[in-house]
Scaffold this active site. Structure first.
Site: not given
Ligand code: C5P
Length: 225
Positions: A30, A58, A60, A63, A117, A206
């Site tokens: 991603k 990703d 998002k 617009d 999330t 992470r």
């Molecule tokens: O580090 P972590 O596992 O929290 O990363 C989650 C990834 O998913 C991040 O890149 C974040 O931008 C992305 N994301 C998210 N929630 C969403 C859409 C994308 O956490 N609804």
């Protein structure tokens, strides 16, 4: 269920080192706002060259319909395998994007972002004035009606969305944590819960990027899913 690793590190060099470390594992990468804004299409191409894994861009999109459709066409033109649009951009924007992609010999998978999330119910209510699960299901129905392939949601909404829309409607779930701690994420779930909730993809950033042995975790996740 497929693993999608978020390349969110401080530099292209560090991200590419992770891409290389995870080579040969059956997963997606991603590329999100941080990396794309800093390193652009050059980084997308480098990631492809190093790994050959499919890419979820990703960005998002959120617009007006014409701009969303133009952006969708540019993304498809680059051969990206999956990208996303905010469901809150509305049915017309989602439809415009899908209409623009219609007729391509191979089009990307298109997902709608429902409720981030990182939102808990209180923060979500303050903006949307509706509970998260209801809104996520409503947004999923709008996205499905507009011809999108699935949604981004938390694992906790995944099964309910499939029941409301269809089992074939894809769910991609970020907010995956192995032991509760969530950083800035609120609606977290373990990979096991995501699987139980029928997620098609989990996004993990992470917990893999900062692990002492990212390859071991990614491998066990990719094989156990
Ligand atoms: O580090 P972590 O596992 O929290 O990363 C989650 C990834 O998913 C991040 O890149 C974040 O931008 C992305 N994301 C998210 N929630 C969403 C859409 C994308 O956490 N609804």
């Amino acid at each position: 269920m497929k693993l999608c690793v978020a390349l969110d590190l401080h530099s292209a060099k560090e991200n590419l080192a992770i891409v290389e470390k995870l080579s040969g594992i059956d997963l997606w990468f991603k590329i999100g706002l941080r990396s794309f804004i800093r390193d652009g299409w050059k980084f997308v191409d480098q990631t492809r060259r190093v790994s050959g894994a499919p890419i979820f861009l990703d960005l998002k999109l959120h617009d007006i319909p014409n701009t969303t459709a133009d952006a969708a066409a540019e993304i498809a033109d680059r051969g990206i395998e999956m990208f996303n649009i905010h469901a809150s951009a509305g049915t017309k924007a989602m439809e415009a994007a899908m209409n623009r992609l219609h007729g391509l010999s191979r089009r990307p998978i298109v997902l709608a972002v429902t409720a981030l999330t990182s939102f808990d119910n209180t923060e979500f209510m303050a903006i949307y004035n509706s509970p998260i699960e209801k809104s996520a299901i409503d947004m999923a129905k709008l996205a499905s009606g507009a011809g999108l392939d699935g949604v981004v949601c938390s694992a906790h909404e995944s099964a309910a969305i499939k029941t409301a829309v269809s089992d074939r409607f894809l769910t991609l779930c970020p907010g995956v944590r192995f032991n509760g701690g969530g950083d800035d994420q609120s609606r977290v779930a373990t990979p096991e819960i995501a699987k139980e909730q029928k997620a098609d993809f989990i996004v993990v950033g992470r917990p893999i990027l900062s692990a002492p042995d990212p390859r071991a975790i990614a491998r066990s996740l990719a094989h156990g899913l």
